[in-house]
Structure formats: C-alpha cells, structure tokens
Design a protein around this motif. Structure first.
Motif, PDB file in Angstrom:
ATOM      1  N   VAL A 285      11.558   0.549  -4.718  1.00  0.00           N
ATOM      2  CA  VAL A 285      12.280  -0.713  -4.563  1.00  0.00           C
ATOM      3  C   VAL A 285      12.663  -0.863  -3.096  1.00  0.00           C
ATOM      4  O   VAL A 285      13.426  -0.054  -2.562  1.00  0.00           O
ATOM      5  N   ALA A 286      12.094  -1.880  -2.448  1.00  0.00           N
ATOM      6  CA  ALA A 286      12.355  -2.088  -1.020  1.00  0.00           C
ATOM      7  C   ALA A 286      13.498  -3.075  -0.884  1.00  0.00           C
ATOM      8  O   ALA A 286      13.298  -4.287  -0.877  1.00  0.00           O
ATOM      9  N   CYS A 287      14.689  -2.529  -0.807  1.00  0.00           N
ATOM     10  CA  CYS A 287      15.869  -3.385  -0.757  1.00  0.00           C
ATOM     11  C   CYS A 287      16.404  -3.497   0.665  1.00  0.00           C
ATOM     12  O   CYS A 287      17.285  -4.298   0.955  1.00  0.00           O
ATOM     13  N   ALA A 291      14.385  -4.467  10.179  1.00  0.00           N
ATOM     14  CA  ALA A 291      14.203  -5.341  11.343  1.00  0.00           C
ATOM     15  C   ALA A 291      12.716  -5.626  11.511  1.00  0.00           C
ATOM     16  O   ALA A 291      11.894  -4.709  11.438  1.00  0.00           O
ATOM     17  N   ASP A 292      12.390  -6.897  11.682  1.00  0.00           N
ATOM     18  CA  ASP A 292      10.974  -7.251  11.797  1.00  0.00           C
ATOM     19  C   ASP A 292      10.379  -6.781  13.123  1.00  0.00           C
ATOM     20  O   ASP A 292       9.196  -6.494  13.208  1.00  0.00           O
ATOM     21  N   TYR A 293      11.240  -6.727  14.139  1.00  0.00           N
ATOM     22  CA  TYR A 293      10.748  -6.345  15.479  1.00  0.00           C
ATOM     23  C   TYR A 293      11.575  -5.206  16.047  1.00  0.00           C
ATOM     24  O   TYR A 293      12.746  -5.036  15.693  1.00  0.00           O
ATOM     25  N   ASN A 317       7.462  -4.457  13.797  1.00  0.00           N
ATOM     26  CA  ASN A 317       7.575  -3.199  13.057  1.00  0.00           C
ATOM     27  C   ASN A 317       6.542  -3.166  11.938  1.00  0.00           C
ATOM     28  O   ASN A 317       6.134  -4.224  11.443  1.00  0.00           O
ATOM     29  N   PRO A 318       6.166  -1.969  11.493  1.00  0.00           N
ATOM     30  CA  PRO A 318       5.267  -1.926  10.327  1.00  0.00           C
ATOM     31  C   PRO A 318       5.988  -2.475   9.110  1.00  0.00           C
ATOM     32  O   PRO A 318       7.219  -2.376   9.009  1.00  0.00           O
ATOM     33  N   ASP A 319       5.237  -3.074   8.210  1.00  0.00           N
ATOM     34  CA  ASP A 319       5.842  -3.591   6.973  1.00  0.00           C
ATOM     35  C   ASP A 319       5.846  -2.451   5.950  1.00  0.00           C
ATOM     36  O   ASP A 319       4.796  -2.069   5.418  1.00  0.00           O
ATOM     37  N   ILE A 320       7.026  -1.899   5.692  1.00  0.00           N
ATOM     38  CA  ILE A 320       7.134  -0.700   4.859  1.00  0.00           C
ATOM     39  C   ILE A 320       6.631  -0.970   3.438  1.00  0.00           C
ATOM     40  O   ILE A 320       5.796  -0.241   2.901  1.00  0.00           O
ATOM     41  N   VAL A 321       7.160  -2.043   2.837  1.00  0.00           N
ATOM     42  CA  VAL A 321       6.816  -2.289   1.430  1.00  0.00           C
ATOM     43  C   VAL A 321       5.325  -2.608   1.287  1.00  0.00           C
ATOM     44  O   VAL A 321       4.678  -2.177   0.323  1.00  0.00           O
ATOM     45  N   ASP A 349       4.734 -16.156  -2.130  1.00  0.00           N
ATOM     46  CA  ASP A 349       3.811 -15.884  -1.029  1.00  0.00           C
ATOM     47  C   ASP A 349       3.872 -14.393  -0.652  1.00  0.00           C
ATOM     48  O   ASP A 349       2.852 -13.726  -0.497  1.00  0.00           O
ATOM     49  N   LYS A 350       5.115 -13.849  -0.568  1.00  0.00           N
ATOM     50  CA  LYS A 350       5.275 -12.427  -0.218  1.00  0.00           C
ATOM     51  C   LYS A 350       4.733 -11.522  -1.310  1.00  0.00           C
ATOM     52  O   LYS A 350       4.145 -10.478  -1.034  1.00  0.00           O
ATOM     53  N   LEU A 351       4.962 -11.926  -2.556  1.00  0.00           N
ATOM     54  CA  LEU A 351       4.485 -11.136  -3.708  1.00  0.00           C
ATOM     55  C   LEU A 351       2.972 -10.913  -3.586  1.00  0.00           C
ATOM     56  O   LEU A 351       2.474  -9.796  -3.712  1.00  0.00           O
TER      57      LEU A 351
HETATM   58  O1  C5P Z   1       8.799 -10.332   4.934  1.00  0.00           O
HETATM   59  P1  C5P Z   1      10.203 -10.086   4.569  1.00  0.00           P
HETATM   60  O2  C5P Z   1      10.940  -9.245   5.567  1.00  0.00           O
HETATM   61  O3  C5P Z   1      10.990 -11.287   4.187  1.00  0.00           O
HETATM   62  O4  C5P Z   1      10.087  -9.239   3.214  1.00  0.00           O
HETATM   63  C1  C5P Z   1      11.189  -8.707   2.598  1.00  0.00           C
HETATM   64  C2  C5P Z   1      10.788  -7.506   1.804  1.00  0.00           C
HETATM   65  O5  C5P Z   1       9.940  -6.658   2.558  1.00  0.00           O
HETATM   66  C3  C5P Z   1      11.963  -6.647   1.470  1.00  0.00           C
HETATM   67  O6  C5P Z   1      11.682  -5.994   0.252  1.00  0.00           O
HETATM   68  C4  C5P Z   1      12.035  -5.665   2.612  1.00  0.00           C
HETATM   69  O7  C5P Z   1      12.689  -4.470   2.253  1.00  0.00           O
HETATM   70  C5  C5P Z   1      10.575  -5.441   2.869  1.00  0.00           C
HETATM   71  N1  C5P Z   1      10.239  -5.146   4.267  1.00  0.00           N
HETATM   72  C6  C5P Z   1       9.762  -3.906   4.588  1.00  0.00           C
HETATM   73  N2  C5P Z   1       9.409  -3.623   5.883  1.00  0.00           N
HETATM   74  C7  C5P Z   1       9.529  -4.554   6.830  1.00  0.00           C
HETATM   75  C8  C5P Z   1      10.000  -5.834   6.520  1.00  0.00           C
HETATM   76  C9  C5P Z   1      10.367  -6.111   5.221  1.00  0.00           C
HETATM   77  O8  C5P Z   1       9.660  -3.034   3.726  1.00  0.00           O
HETATM   78  N3  C5P Z   1       9.178  -4.261   8.075  1.00  0.00           N
END
Ligand code: C5P
Length: 421
Positions: A285-287, A291-293, A317-321, A349-351
């Motif tokens: 669960v990515a809660c 930070a995006d950057y 930043n890398p997108d963890i989820v 869209d994110k899904l």
């Molecule tokens: O794209 P956005 O940031 O809106 O997406 C939100 C979801 O993606 C959240 O579940 C957040 O924890 C996860 N996320 C992530 N890594 C990132 C950015 C967002 O895991 N760099």
C-alpha cells in the motif's frame, strides 16, 4: 471451573449389562456442570428403568420415536439440535451396526442421523463379538465418519470371558468427555481466531508520511503529509493478523504495536527499501506522499543568502508504486491519489498508467479531510468497480479500506487460480 458447565449432553443407553452403571455416569457428568438428557433403547429398559435415569438426570427420559406426548415436549429433531455432544454408553454391537448402516428405526439411531453434534460411543460387548470382523469394520467406518470411540476396556466380562469389550469405567468416560470438550473448545477458539484474523500469514508493506529532499545540509523540500493514514492502515492490517512493515518518512507518530518500521528520509531511500521488501510481500500500500522531484545537486555546505534570487534545479524521483507494480511477482498493489479536482479521472488514469490493482482517491481540497486531518473519505477504484468510503476517522476508514483490499485481493487470487495461473 467445571469443564462441562452449561454443556448439553445427550446420553444414549443401549441394551447391555453395563447399562446398570449409567445412573452413576449421569451423576458424574452433572457434577462437572453438564445438563444431561437420557435416551434409552428398548433393550436398555430391560437392564435399568427410565424412572431411575429421570430421577438422577432431573430431565424426562426419551425412549420412543413414535410417542406423541414426547414429540410434543421435545421432538426428536429438537433433541438432536439441543445436544452439544452425544455419548452412547453402553453401545452394543447391534447398535453400532445399526448406526453404521445409517438405520433410523428407533429414537437413538434417528438422533445419530439427525444431529450435527459430535458423537462418541463407548462399546460394551463380549470380547469375541468385539473382535468379530463385522464389528471391527463398523468401528473403522464410524471412526472415518468422525465418531469418537471411547474404549473398550479389557478385563473380566459379565459372561465369564476375559478380554477386550468391557465398557470403560464411569470415571474414564467422564474424563474422556471432558477432554473432548476441551478439544472442541480449542477448535472453536481456533476457528474464531481465524475469523478474526483473516490476514494471518500475509505480509503487508506500507509506505507512509512525507519524504524530505535535501537542498543543503540544513534545508529540504517536503509536504504536509502527517503519515496518519498510512499508520492507521498498518494498525488495521496488523490487528487483522497481517505481518506489517511500514516504510516511513519523517513523522511524529508512534509506531503501531507489533508493526515493523523502517525509517527513511528521502524518496530514493524509500524507493530502495520498498524494492527490497515488496517481492516478499502479499500486499503493498503506497500511502506515502513521495516528493515528485529532488534537488539535482545537493549542496554539501549551507547555501549562503548572497543573491536576491536563486534557482533550484530539480530532477524527477523514481515512482515507487509504479516500480513495485512492474515487478514480475508483484504484490497486490494499492496506490493513493490525492487530488484537488476531477478526482475520478485522475485516479483512474493513475490506476492504469502505474499498473495498480487498486487506487484510493481523496479530495484534499475538501474541508476537514486529507493531509494532517484526523478524518478522511475515500473513493476506491479498481479496473472494474468503485467503492465509496464516506468521511470518518482515519482509523475507521483504514479498517474499511483494509477489509476492501483483502476481499478484492482474495477475489483476484481465486480468479487467477481458476485460470490456472
Ligand atoms: O502520481 P501521484 O504522486 O499522484 O501518485 C500517488 C501515488 O503514487 C501514491 O500512492 C504515492 O504513494 C505513489 N507515489 C510513489 N512514488 C512517487 C510518487 C508517488 O510511490 N515518486
């Protein structure tokens, strides 16, 4: 405490000489707190009177399937439902054969067919009859049908023979009945525990809180995430039996009991830890509000305020989820979408874009919910459906979300199994 306190025991007596011991058996069972009702076969009445057993049990004795008065008081089906446990002592070779054959031609055999309660039988017969292959086959069949066999004991028999076939002593029958109830209680306890702990055996990995992206040794960029929602989800999953690990950015929260917390600062740290632990997790669960950057070149010394303006060079930043969801053996992956407008559109869209199994969207612009607040409301989307979890405390919302994740995940597992995956 008396082990049989409040337990409803139906004692079935068939026509063997050992029937003379049954008034004592009734008394000893009652000493342990049991409510005992007696059912006798015709044969049993040749050895002991119903009146005796009625007196010691303090309950009416039943002996006929076709007695209109008795059926009015407590019919045979009611009696079969009433019992927590049926003990047949003594059980003659004839009665054992009838039960094995599934006959229902008197009250006792009918009750054996009609009950859902466990049944134990205490055989009592001549040693030759006990060793007869027919009896042995019947005992084997009854055992395979979950009947419990108490005894028989060995020793001198009423007919003068010596050997196996004596009904166990009253004290032994009471002891075995108590043990049986201790086992039933334990089994029920385990069943209840399994019901209360549907996530037992599952590993849940949860990211929570903000990340901090360093500018220089004393400054950073971050956001308002408190970590409350992630920690509430961790607590709810743990209380339903899951083994929970939280990868948390800097927060001011107590780690929920029995959850493991891996403390991280930056998105890169969180990314690294998530990819280490996700492959062995069942649910991710990515809660976290990642930070995006981050700063492209973190200054190694404190930046001086010499200039009137300055630019910070940021890189993504890398997108963890998304990286977890791209794993070959990915856990059931749930993301969050904190939006201020057009919630469903952005969430869906994110899904799809991040290959998530589920996304929980909240409107952070709405008053009294979202970041830092104690309350929240969510709309949860999967590819095929949508569920609204209305505004409530984050801890209550977390419970509902965890249940919903679990149900959806189990549904998906079953679907994949039936497809032969
Ligand atoms: O794209 P956005 O940031 O809106 O997406 C939100 C979801 O993606 C959240 O579940 C957040 O924890 C996860 N996320 C992530 N890594 C990132 C950015 C967002 O895991 N760099």
């Amino acid at each position: 405490m008396q082990i049989l306190q409040g337990k409803k025991i139906l004692l079935g007596i068939s026509g063997g000489i050992a029937a003379y011991k049954t008034p004592e058996l009734v008394r000893r069972l009652k000493d342990q707190g049991a409510d005992v009702r007696v059912v006798m076969t015709e044969g049993a009445k040749a050895f002991i009177t119903p009146l005796t057993l009625q007196a010691v049990s303090a309950n009416a004795v039943s002996d006929s399937l076709l007695d209109t008065q008795a059926e009015l008081a407590m019919g045979h089906i009611e009696l079969a439902k009433w019992a927590d446990f049926i003990l047949i002592a003594p059980a003659t070779a004839d009665l054992i054969a009838k039960i094995t054959a599934g006959l229902a031609n008197d009250l006792l055999t009918t009750l054996c067919l009609a009950t859902a309660a466990p049944v134990a039988i205490a055989p009592a017969m001549n040693q030759q009859m006990w060793h007869n292959q027919a009896t042995q086959d019947n005992i084997k069949t009854l055992t395979s049908r979950q009947y419990t066999i108490f005894g028989p004991g060995a020793g001198a028999q009423a007919c003068g023979d010596i050997g196996l076939g004596r009904m166990l002593e009253v004290s032994e029958l009471v002891e075995l009945t108590c043990q049986k109830f201790a086992n039933i209680t334990e089994i029920n306890h385990n069943v209840n525990k399994a019901k209360e702990q549907p996530l037992a055996g599952q590993k849940w990995l949860i990211t929570a809180g903000p990340t901090r992206e360093a500018i220089d040794p004393v400054r950073y960029i971050s956001n308002h995430s408190s970590g409350k929602m992630g920690f509430a989800i961790a607590s709810a999953a743990q209380s339903l039996g899951a083994e929970v690990t939280i990868i948390s950015g800097p927060v001011n929260l107590t780690t929920p009991l029995h959850c493991e917390k891996i403390a991280v600062i930056s998105a890169l740290d969180m990314h690294q830890q998530a990819l280490i632990h996700a492959p062995t997790s069942d649910v991710f669960v990515a809660c976290a509000a990642v930070a995006d950057y981050r700063i492209a070149n973190v200054a190694s010394e404190k930046i001086k305020k010499s200039k009137d303006s300055m630019q910070l060079n940021l890189i993504k930043n890398p997108d963890i989820v998304a990286d977890v969801a791209a794993l070959l053996n990915k856990p059931f992956t749930v993301g969050f979408a904190a939006e201020t407008q057009d919630v469903e559109h952005y969430a869906r869209d994110k899904l799809a874009r991040k290959n998530l199994d589920m996304i929980a969207a909240n409107n952070v612009a709405a008053e009294g919910q979202g970041f830092n607040s104690d309350d929240n409301a969510l709309t949860v989307f999967t590819a095929n459906d949508e569920k609204i979890l209305p505004l409530t405390s984050k801890s209550e919302l977390a419970k509902q979300l965890v249940q919903h994740i679990h149900q959806t995940q189990q549904h998906l597992l079953k679907k994949n199994e039936s497809k032969g995956h």
